[in-house]
Design a protein around this motif. Structure first.
Motif, PDB file in Angstrom:
ATOM      1  N   SER A 257     -22.151 -35.619 -65.424  1.00 26.25           N
ATOM      2  CA  SER A 257     -22.336 -35.334 -64.007  1.00 26.25           C
ATOM      3  C   SER A 257     -23.361 -36.267 -63.347  1.00 26.25           C
ATOM      4  O   SER A 257     -23.574 -37.388 -63.777  1.00 26.25           O
ATOM      5  CB  SER A 257     -22.676 -33.859 -63.803  1.00 26.25           C
ATOM      6  OG  SER A 257     -21.497 -33.071 -63.839  1.00 26.25           O
ATOM      7  N   TRP A 258     -23.973 -35.760 -62.266  1.00 26.54           N
ATOM      8  CA  TRP A 258     -24.871 -36.619 -61.489  1.00 26.54           C
ATOM      9  C   TRP A 258     -26.096 -37.046 -62.285  1.00 26.54           C
ATOM     10  O   TRP A 258     -26.638 -38.136 -62.074  1.00 26.54           O
ATOM     11  CB  TRP A 258     -25.301 -35.914 -60.210  1.00 26.54           C
ATOM     12  CG  TRP A 258     -26.099 -36.823 -59.329  1.00 26.54           C
ATOM     13  CD1 TRP A 258     -27.438 -36.802 -59.092  1.00 26.54           C
ATOM     14  CD2 TRP A 258     -25.589 -37.935 -58.574  1.00 26.54           C
ATOM     15  NE1 TRP A 258     -27.808 -37.822 -58.250  1.00 26.54           N
ATOM     16  CE2 TRP A 258     -26.686 -38.534 -57.924  1.00 26.54           C
ATOM     17  CE3 TRP A 258     -24.313 -38.494 -58.407  1.00 26.54           C
ATOM     18  CZ2 TRP A 258     -26.540 -39.654 -57.090  1.00 26.54           C
ATOM     19  CZ3 TRP A 258     -24.179 -39.603 -57.591  1.00 26.54           C
ATOM     20  CH2 TRP A 258     -25.282 -40.169 -56.950  1.00 26.54           C
ATOM     21  N   HIS A 259     -26.537 -36.216 -63.223  1.00 27.07           N
ATOM     22  CA  HIS A 259     -27.717 -36.566 -64.011  1.00 27.07           C
ATOM     23  C   HIS A 259     -27.490 -37.876 -64.763  1.00 27.07           C
ATOM     24  O   HIS A 259     -28.362 -38.753 -64.767  1.00 27.07           O
ATOM     25  CB  HIS A 259     -28.052 -35.448 -65.002  1.00 27.07           C
ATOM     26  CG  HIS A 259     -29.281 -35.711 -65.815  1.00 27.07           C
ATOM     27  ND1 HIS A 259     -30.539 -35.440 -65.344  1.00 27.07           N
ATOM     28  CD2 HIS A 259     -29.440 -36.236 -67.066  1.00 27.07           C
ATOM     29  CE1 HIS A 259     -31.424 -35.791 -66.266  1.00 27.07           C
ATOM     30  NE2 HIS A 259     -30.791 -36.274 -67.314  1.00 27.07           N
ATOM     31  N   GLU A 260     -26.325 -38.023 -65.369  1.00 26.01           N
ATOM     32  CA  GLU A 260     -26.026 -39.266 -66.076  1.00 26.01           C
ATOM     33  C   GLU A 260     -25.723 -40.392 -65.098  1.00 26.01           C
ATOM     34  O   GLU A 260     -26.237 -41.516 -65.253  1.00 26.01           O
ATOM     35  CB  GLU A 260     -24.822 -39.070 -67.011  1.00 26.01           C
ATOM     36  CG  GLU A 260     -24.447 -40.343 -67.765  1.00 26.01           C
ATOM     37  CD  GLU A 260     -23.130 -40.249 -68.509  1.00 26.01           C
ATOM     38  OE1 GLU A 260     -22.835 -41.177 -69.277  1.00 26.01           O
ATOM     39  OE2 GLU A 260     -22.401 -39.258 -68.318  1.00 26.01           O
ATOM     40  N   TRP A 261     -24.889 -40.121 -64.097  1.00 27.09           N
ATOM     41  CA  TRP A 261     -24.470 -41.161 -63.165  1.00 27.09           C
ATOM     42  C   TRP A 261     -25.669 -41.794 -62.453  1.00 27.09           C
ATOM     43  O   TRP A 261     -25.752 -43.024 -62.322  1.00 27.09           O
ATOM     44  CB  TRP A 261     -23.504 -40.571 -62.145  1.00 27.09           C
ATOM     45  CG  TRP A 261     -22.827 -41.573 -61.269  1.00 27.09           C
ATOM     46  CD1 TRP A 261     -23.277 -42.070 -60.075  1.00 27.09           C
ATOM     47  CD2 TRP A 261     -21.562 -42.210 -61.516  1.00 27.09           C
ATOM     48  NE1 TRP A 261     -22.376 -42.963 -59.561  1.00 27.09           N
ATOM     49  CE2 TRP A 261     -21.314 -43.077 -60.425  1.00 27.09           C
ATOM     50  CE3 TRP A 261     -20.617 -42.127 -62.543  1.00 27.09           C
ATOM     51  CZ2 TRP A 261     -20.152 -43.853 -60.328  1.00 27.09           C
ATOM     52  CZ3 TRP A 261     -19.465 -42.892 -62.456  1.00 27.09           C
ATOM     53  CH2 TRP A 261     -19.249 -43.737 -61.358  1.00 27.09           C
ATOM     54  N   SER A 262     -26.589 -40.980 -61.988  1.00 21.77           N
ATOM     55  CA  SER A 262     -27.722 -41.484 -61.206  1.00 21.77           C
ATOM     56  C   SER A 262     -28.677 -42.322 -62.024  1.00 21.77           C
ATOM     57  O   SER A 262     -29.473 -43.099 -61.469  1.00 21.77           O
ATOM     58  CB  SER A 262     -28.486 -40.315 -60.577  1.00 21.77           C
ATOM     59  OG  SER A 262     -29.105 -39.514 -61.580  1.00 21.77           O
ATOM     60  N   ALA A 263     -28.610 -42.187 -63.354  1.00 20.67           N
ATOM     61  CA  ALA A 263     -29.530 -42.913 -64.222  1.00 20.67           C
ATOM     62  C   ALA A 263     -29.120 -44.365 -64.432  1.00 20.67           C
ATOM     63  O   ALA A 263     -29.912 -45.158 -64.964  1.00 20.67           O
ATOM     64  CB  ALA A 263     -29.646 -42.212 -65.570  1.00 20.67           C
ATOM     65  N   HIS A 264     -27.905 -44.741 -64.003  1.00 22.37           N
ATOM     66  CA  HIS A 264     -27.408 -46.088 -64.227  1.00 22.37           C
ATOM     67  C   HIS A 264     -27.332 -46.852 -62.903  1.00 22.37           C
ATOM     68  O   HIS A 264     -26.450 -46.575 -62.067  1.00 22.37           O
ATOM     69  CB  HIS A 264     -26.032 -46.039 -64.908  1.00 22.37           C
ATOM     70  CG  HIS A 264     -26.055 -45.421 -66.270  1.00 22.37           C
ATOM     71  ND1 HIS A 264     -26.382 -46.120 -67.402  1.00 22.37           N
ATOM     72  CD2 HIS A 264     -25.840 -44.129 -66.668  1.00 22.37           C
ATOM     73  CE1 HIS A 264     -26.342 -45.321 -68.446  1.00 22.37           C
ATOM     74  NE2 HIS A 264     -26.014 -44.102 -68.029  1.00 22.37           N
ATOM     75  N   ALA A 265     -28.231 -47.792 -62.736  1.00 18.47           N
ATOM     76  CA  ALA A 265     -28.338 -48.520 -61.475  1.00 18.47           C
ATOM     77  C   ALA A 265     -27.090 -49.326 -61.146  1.00 18.47           C
ATOM     78  O   ALA A 265     -26.861 -49.672 -59.981  1.00 18.47           O
ATOM     79  CB  ALA A 265     -29.560 -49.436 -61.504  1.00 18.47           C
ATOM     80  N   ASP A 266     -26.259 -49.612 -62.144  1.00 17.52           N
ATOM     81  CA  ASP A 266     -25.057 -50.402 -61.903  1.00 17.52           C
ATOM     82  C   ASP A 266     -23.887 -49.558 -61.401  1.00 17.52           C
ATOM     83  O   ASP A 266     -22.852 -50.107 -61.015  1.00 17.52           O
ATOM     84  CB  ASP A 266     -24.645 -51.141 -63.165  1.00 17.52           C
ATOM     85  CG  ASP A 266     -24.373 -50.211 -64.340  1.00 17.52           C
ATOM     86  OD1 ASP A 266     -25.113 -49.206 -64.477  1.00 17.52           O
ATOM     87  OD2 ASP A 266     -23.435 -50.466 -65.118  1.00 17.52           O
ATOM     88  N   LEU A 267     -24.036 -48.221 -61.415  1.00 13.17           N
ATOM     89  CA  LEU A 267     -22.968 -47.359 -60.929  1.00 13.17           C
ATOM     90  C   LEU A 267     -23.163 -47.075 -59.438  1.00 13.17           C
ATOM     91  O   LEU A 267     -24.274 -46.783 -58.996  1.00 13.17           O
ATOM     92  CB  LEU A 267     -22.948 -46.040 -61.726  1.00 13.17           C
ATOM     93  CG  LEU A 267     -22.590 -46.186 -63.207  1.00 13.17           C
ATOM     94  CD1 LEU A 267     -22.699 -44.829 -63.904  1.00 13.17           C
ATOM     95  CD2 LEU A 267     -21.193 -46.773 -63.388  1.00 13.17           C
ATOM     96  N   PRO A 268     -22.107 -47.158 -58.642  1.00 16.17           N
ATOM     97  CA  PRO A 268     -22.245 -47.028 -57.179  1.00 16.17           C
ATOM     98  C   PRO A 268     -22.522 -45.608 -56.736  1.00 16.17           C
ATOM     99  O   PRO A 268     -22.085 -44.635 -57.372  1.00 16.17           O
ATOM    100  CB  PRO A 268     -20.884 -47.505 -56.668  1.00 16.17           C
ATOM    101  CG  PRO A 268     -19.928 -47.150 -57.769  1.00 16.17           C
ATOM    102  CD  PRO A 268     -20.704 -47.383 -59.050  1.00 16.17           C
ATOM    103  N   ILE A 269     -23.235 -45.472 -55.635  1.00 15.54           N
ATOM    104  CA  ILE A 269     -23.471 -44.169 -55.021  1.00 15.54           C
ATOM    105  C   ILE A 269     -23.298 -44.295 -53.507  1.00 15.54           C
ATOM    106  O   ILE A 269     -23.343 -45.384 -52.947  1.00 15.54           O
ATOM    107  CB  ILE A 269     -24.889 -43.606 -55.316  1.00 15.54           C
ATOM    108  CG1 ILE A 269     -25.965 -44.480 -54.661  1.00 15.54           C
ATOM    109  CG2 ILE A 269     -25.127 -43.490 -56.807  1.00 15.54           C
ATOM    110  CD1 ILE A 269     -27.344 -43.849 -54.714  1.00 15.54           C
TER     111      ILE A 269
END
Length: 271
Positions: A257-269
């Motif tokens: 979820s967001w906890h993992e996604w937000s930790a990776h600067a290369d993933l878009p938000i």
């Protein structure tokens, strides 16, 4: 993968199993257990353990950790398990999802939780002396058919037959919630927003027709691939089961979820 009729248990059926071979897990916060619980229940939760890496190797390590934790609660693949919450809540749904993911084939969630149990006259125990649990090895046999990882989500967002549903609240969706454990705030691009509580009514899942109407009202095709996420895979697990109760078996949980996604600067938000 369990069918809708198999992952929920109603109070009148659970009463028949009290005192038997079932493991009954109270997934609420420990202090609530002291105020009354289903007889024979064990207070237990894996809510604090987050899936921080949903790569193939990462999810295997996570599964081993979760299996060991469940083993300490006496859970084995050969004993039926029932999990419950205050109502049809996110804590019980996450434990249900975790056990199904680990390969358990006889686990269900109490529909309506303890509140509904009380309303229909189910017995309540206030004894907090929990018997010693006999542990047995619990070797996971992973069921990955309803799991989504960050790599797949990143690869497929924006494609015509792939839908993301963000079931967090409005503050988290908009990026105005500053959760201390998340490095970035906002939501995954192309995600649809529908807070998880919209799939519930009076602590129970809404009817299949109401859930389908809600999904289609967001422009989502229920016949396509659907992935749900929240912060740690609990509210999203609840929504996955709500969708499955409406016959949408393509729904999967992005457990990182967001906890993992937000930790990776290369993933878009998006904000």
């Amino acid at each position: 993968m369990l069918d809708a009729s198999e992952f929920l248990i109603e109070p009148d059926e659970l009463v028949k199993f009290l005192g038997g071979n079932h493991i009954i897990i109270d997934a609420r916060k420990p202090e609530y257990f002291k105020g009354g619980h289903i007889p024979g229940a064990v207070p237990f939760s894996t809510y604090g353990l987050l899936a921080e890496d949903t790569s193939v190797d990462g999810i295997r390590r996570f599964a081993e950790t979760m299996a060991n934790r469940f083993m300490m609660a006496g859970v084995t693949p050969d004993r039926p398990v029932v999990v419950y919450d205050d109502d049809t809540g996110m804590y019980a749904a996450r434990e249900l999802w975790m056990l199904e993911f680990l390969g358990h084939r006889n686990v269900r969630m109490l529909h309506g939780g303890l509140n509904f149990w009380r309303r229909v006259g189910g017995p309540i125990d206030t004894d907090i002396d929990v018997p010693t649990v006999r542990t047995k090895p619990f070797k996971p046999s992973l069921t990955t058919g309803f799991l989504a990882g960050s790599e797949e989500v990143a690869r497929r967002i924006g494609t015509w037959n792939f839908w993301l549903i963000d079931v967090r609240d409005d503050l988290a969706w908009s990026g105005r919630e500053e959760a201390a454990c998340c490095r970035r705030h906002g939501h995954i691009p192309h995600a649809k927003h529908s807070e998880w509580t919209k799939f519930l009514s009076n602590g129970l899942f809404k009817s299949p027709s109401e859930i389908l109407e809600l999904i289609e009202g967001r422009g989502i095709n229920p016949r396509h691939d659907i992935v749900v996420y929240c912060h740690r895979g609990a509210r999203s697990a609840n929504t996955v089961y709500a969708l499955r109760s409406a016959g949408i078996h393509s729904a999967r949980n992005f457990v990182g979820s967001w906890h993992e996604w937000s930790a990776h600067a290369d993933l878009p938000i998006e904000v």
